[in-house]
Design an enzyme around this catalytic site. Structure first.
Site, short mmCIF file in Angstrom:
data_model
loop_
_atom_site.label_atom_id
_atom_site.label_comp_id
_atom_site.label_asym_id
_atom_site.label_seq_id
_atom_site.Cartn_x
_atom_site.Cartn_y
_atom_site.Cartn_z
N CYS A 176 0.85 -1.19 0.00
CA CYS A 176 0.00 0.00 0.00
C CYS A 176 0.89 1.23 0.00
O CYS A 176 1.80 1.36 0.82
CB CYS A 176 -0.90 -0.03 1.25
SG CYS A 176 -1.86 1.48 1.47
N CYS A 232 -1.07 -11.31 -6.56
CA CYS A 232 -1.39 -12.38 -5.62
C CYS A 232 -1.37 -11.76 -4.22
O CYS A 232 -0.31 -11.46 -3.68
CB CYS A 232 -0.35 -13.49 -5.76
SG CYS A 232 -0.73 -14.95 -4.80
#
Length: 165
Positions: A131, A154
Site C-alpha cells: 500500500c 497475488c
C-alpha cells in the site's frame, strides 16, 4: 476513536479511488503524495493492536498467510478491496479472478495506490507490492495472469478488507 478512524479512512479511500482511477504507471511509495501520511507514524505496537496478529504479521512484517485460508477467496460481490491498514482502495471486484493458488488474485490494481520493491527472501527476485499510503505489505506480482494485462497480483486476504459499492 474507531468510528472516526473508519469514517475518515473510508472518505480518504473513496476520494483516492475517484482521483486515481487506473493510472498507467506504478507509484513509488516514497512519493510526496503519501510521504506525510499519519499512517506512516503509527508504532508497531499500535499496528498490532489495530490489526490483530494475522494481519499485523502480513501487513507490517511481510509474512504470507496460508493458502485457502482467507474468506476473501470466495468474495464475488460488486465492491472494492481496500488495504486493511488504512482503507486505501487497491482493487475493484471486477478485476478479481480465481487463480487456483489459494490467495485472492487480481489482474489489475489501482496503480497510483501501490508501491513496489524487489523481494529476494526466497532466493529469487520477485516484485513485492505494498500500500502506498501505509506501506503495508499486500503480496507479490507475477506475469502469469489472464488477459488483458497478463498480470497476477497475488494478495494476502489478511491484508485486505472488502467494501460493497
Amino acid at each position: 476513536m474507531d468510528a472516526v478512524f473508519d469514517r475518515r479512512s473510508l472518505l480518504l479511500g473513496a476520494a483516492a479511488l475517484a482521483a486515481s482511477g487506473c493510472a498507467p504507471e506504478a507509484a513509488d511509495a516514497s512519493e510526496a503524495q503519501w510521504a506525510s501520511s499519519p499512517f506512516r507514524r503509527i508504532s508497531d505496537a499500535d499496528w498490532k493492536r489495530r490489526l490483530g496478529d494475522a494481519s499485523w504479521r502480513v501487513l507490517r512484517h511481510e509474512s504470507t498467510e496460508q493458502p485457502f485460508s482467507s474468506r476473501l477467496n470466495d468474495e464475488h460481490r460488486r465492491g472494492v478491496f481496500v488495504c486493511k491498514g488504512c482503507a486505501l482502495p487497491l482493487f475493484q471486484s471486477a478485476w478479481k479472478f480465481d487463480s487456483g493458488t489459494g490467495w485472492p488474485s487480481f489482474f489489475r490494481v489501482i496503480e497510483a495506490n501501490i508501491g513496489t520493491k524487489t523481494d529476494r527472501r526466497i532466493g529469487i527476485a520477485r516484485t513485492e507490492y505494498h500500500c502506498a499510503r501505509c506501506l503495508g505489505h499486500q503480496g507479490h506480482l507475477f506475469m502469469d495472469g489472464p488477459q488483458p494485462t497478463g498480470r497476477r497480483y497475488c494478495n494476502n486476504g489478511a491484508a485486505l478488507t472488502f467494501r460493497l459499492v
